[in-house]
Design a protein around this motif. Structure first.
Motif, PDB file in Angstrom:
ATOM      1  N   ILE A 254      -3.334   3.379  -9.611  1.00 33.66           N
ATOM      2  CA  ILE A 254      -2.398   2.660  -8.741  1.00 33.66           C
ATOM      3  C   ILE A 254      -2.437   3.257  -7.340  1.00 33.66           C
ATOM      4  N   ARG A 255      -2.580   4.554  -7.255  1.00 31.71           N
ATOM      5  CA  ARG A 255      -2.679   5.179  -5.927  1.00 31.71           C
ATOM      6  C   ARG A 255      -4.009   4.824  -5.250  1.00 31.71           C
ATOM      7  N   LEU A 256      -5.080   4.717  -6.017  1.00 30.41           N
ATOM      8  CA  LEU A 256      -6.357   4.260  -5.448  1.00 30.41           C
ATOM      9  C   LEU A 256      -6.237   2.821  -4.941  1.00 30.41           C
ATOM     10  N   TYR A 257      -5.521   2.018  -5.698  1.00 29.36           N
ATOM     11  CA  TYR A 257      -5.237   0.639  -5.285  1.00 29.36           C
ATOM     12  C   TYR A 257      -4.472   0.651  -3.954  1.00 29.36           C
TER      13      TYR A 257
ATOM     14  N   ALA B 164       0.833  -1.207   0.000  1.00 28.56           N
ATOM     15  CA  ALA B 164       0.000   0.000   0.000  1.00 28.56           C
ATOM     16  C   ALA B 164       0.866   1.254   0.000  1.00 28.56           C
ATOM     17  N   ILE B 165       1.867   1.278   0.850  1.00 30.30           N
ATOM     18  CA  ILE B 165       2.748   2.455   0.918  1.00 30.30           C
ATOM     19  C   ILE B 165       3.533   2.620  -0.382  1.00 30.30           C
TER      20      ILE B 165
ATOM     21  N   PHE C 233       5.281   5.313  -4.734  1.00 28.57           N
ATOM     22  CA  PHE C 233       6.032   5.026  -5.961  1.00 28.57           C
ATOM     23  C   PHE C 233       5.194   4.190  -6.932  1.00 28.57           C
ATOM     24  N   PRO C 234       4.132   4.744  -7.500  1.00 26.39           N
ATOM     25  CA  PRO C 234       3.261   3.937  -8.373  1.00 26.39           C
ATOM     26  C   PRO C 234       3.966   3.434  -9.631  1.00 26.39           C
ATOM     27  N   ASP C 235       4.866   4.244 -10.197  1.00 23.19           N
ATOM     28  CA  ASP C 235       5.572   3.811 -11.415  1.00 23.19           C
ATOM     29  C   ASP C 235       6.432   2.578 -11.156  1.00 23.19           C
ATOM     30  N   GLN C 236       7.166   2.571 -10.056  1.00 16.19           N
ATOM     31  CA  GLN C 236       8.055   1.459  -9.748  1.00 16.19           C
ATOM     32  C   GLN C 236       7.268   0.176  -9.453  1.00 16.19           C
ATOM     33  N   LEU C 237       6.124   0.314  -8.797  1.00 14.46           N
ATOM     34  CA  LEU C 237       5.302  -0.864  -8.506  1.00 14.46           C
ATOM     35  C   LEU C 237       4.776  -1.483  -9.796  1.00 14.46           C
ATOM     36  N   TYR C 238       4.306  -0.644 -10.707  1.00 12.24           N
ATOM     37  CA  TYR C 238       3.791  -1.140 -11.986  1.00 12.24           C
ATOM     38  C   TYR C 238       4.921  -1.766 -12.800  1.00 12.24           C
ATOM     39  N   ASP C 239       6.075  -1.134 -12.803  1.00 12.02           N
ATOM     40  CA  ASP C 239       7.220  -1.626 -13.553  1.00 12.02           C
ATOM     41  C   ASP C 239       7.725  -2.959 -13.001  1.00 12.02           C
TER      42      ASP C 239
ATOM     43  N   PHE D 246       4.897  -5.595 -14.435  1.00  8.76           N
ATOM     44  CA  PHE D 246       4.655  -5.709 -15.871  1.00  8.76           C
ATOM     45  C   PHE D 246       5.848  -5.316 -16.739  1.00  8.76           C
ATOM     46  N   GLU D 247       6.943  -4.851 -16.144  1.00  3.27           N
ATOM     47  CA  GLU D 247       8.161  -4.477 -16.846  1.00  3.27           C
ATOM     48  C   GLU D 247       7.907  -3.523 -18.006  1.00  3.27           C
ATOM     49  N   GLU D 248       7.091  -2.537 -17.769  1.00  5.82           N
ATOM     50  CA  GLU D 248       6.849  -1.487 -18.757  1.00  5.82           C
ATOM     51  C   GLU D 248       7.396  -0.193 -18.190  1.00  5.82           C
ATOM     52  N   GLU D 249       7.802   0.685 -19.070  1.00  5.46           N
ATOM     53  CA  GLU D 249       8.475   1.906 -18.648  1.00  5.46           C
ATOM     54  C   GLU D 249       7.563   2.860 -17.885  1.00  5.46           C
ATOM     55  N   SER D 250       6.430   3.198 -18.471  1.00  2.28           N
ATOM     56  CA  SER D 250       5.607   4.222 -17.832  1.00  2.28           C
ATOM     57  C   SER D 250       4.153   3.783 -17.737  1.00  2.28           C
ATOM     58  N   VAL D 251       3.456   4.473 -16.878  1.00  3.19           N
ATOM     59  CA  VAL D 251       2.041   4.231 -16.673  1.00  3.19           C
ATOM     60  C   VAL D 251       1.296   5.432 -17.242  1.00  3.19           C
ATOM     61  N   ASN D 252       0.151   5.185 -17.872  1.00  2.00           N
ATOM     62  CA  ASN D 252      -0.625   6.288 -18.431  1.00  2.00           C
ATOM     63  C   ASN D 252      -1.089   7.239 -17.340  1.00  2.00           C
TER      64      ASN D 252
END
Length: 189
Positions: free
Chosen positions: A103-106, A77-78, A83-89, A92-98
């Motif tokens: 992710i912050r709501l999650y 959660a923290i 760090f939403p970009d790093q969690l997504y990366d 899914f190993e993708e560079e950026s999130v739209n």
């Protein structure tokens, strides 16, 4: 005028009469066994209930699992909030999130669930422990399904996603195991 004195109080003999005491207890509904084999000493204990019934004989490692779960929920959660970009990366190993908002709501939802997990760590009530374990199992199961569907749609599988899916299956199994262990009726001695 002279007042009449009341008659002296007489002691009832029913206190010493065993048959009379048994009849009185039977009428009051105390002293007999209930469905669980417990003998109630008073009507008050029947009405209020016996707290021993609600106490759980905890399976080995339950509190450790609850503590680990609370840490996992809080940590993710923290990380999702800060760090939403790093969690997504990582998954899914993708560079950026739209957008970082989902992710912050999650992360906010996970933080709310983690509060429940931390409070469940200090309770001894069987039903609360079981509900939190069921919540964990459902959460990890849904997360497994959503991640799997997303990976199939994208057509790529990363090591982070594989590790996440494996851990989620393991977490579901552990939560379900403890859910059923806490729900089992204790053996009568």
């Amino acid at each position: 005028m002279a007042t009449k004195q009341p008659p002296p109080l007489m002691k009832k003999h029913s206190q010493t009469d065993l048959v009379s005491r048994l009849k009185t207890r039977k009428i009051l509904g105390v002293g007999g066994e209930d469905d669980d084999g417990e003998v109630h000493r008073s009507k008050i204990s029947q009405v209020l209930g016996n707290e021993i019934k609600f106490a759980v004989r905890e399976p080995l490692g339950l509190r450790v699992w609850q503590f680990v779960s609370a840490i996992i929920f809080s940590g993710v959660a923290i990380m999702a909030l800060t760090f939403p970009d790093q969690l997504y990366d990582a998954v899914f190993e993708e560079e950026s999130v739209n957008s970082k908002t989902p992710i912050r709501l999650y992360g906010g939802a996970l933080l709310s669930i983690s509060l429940i997990m931390w409070n469940a760590l200090y309770t001894v009530e069987k039903i609360i422990i079981r509900w939190t374990l069921l919540t964990e199992a459902c959460y990890f199961g849904v997360q497994f399904l959503v991640t799997t569907i997303t990976l199939v749609e994208n057509g790529q599988v990363s090591t982070g996603a594989t590790l996440l899916l494996t851990s989620r299956v393991l977490f579901v199994l552990i939560s379900i195991y403890y859910y059923y262990q806490v729900g089992r009726r204790p053996k009568k001695v």
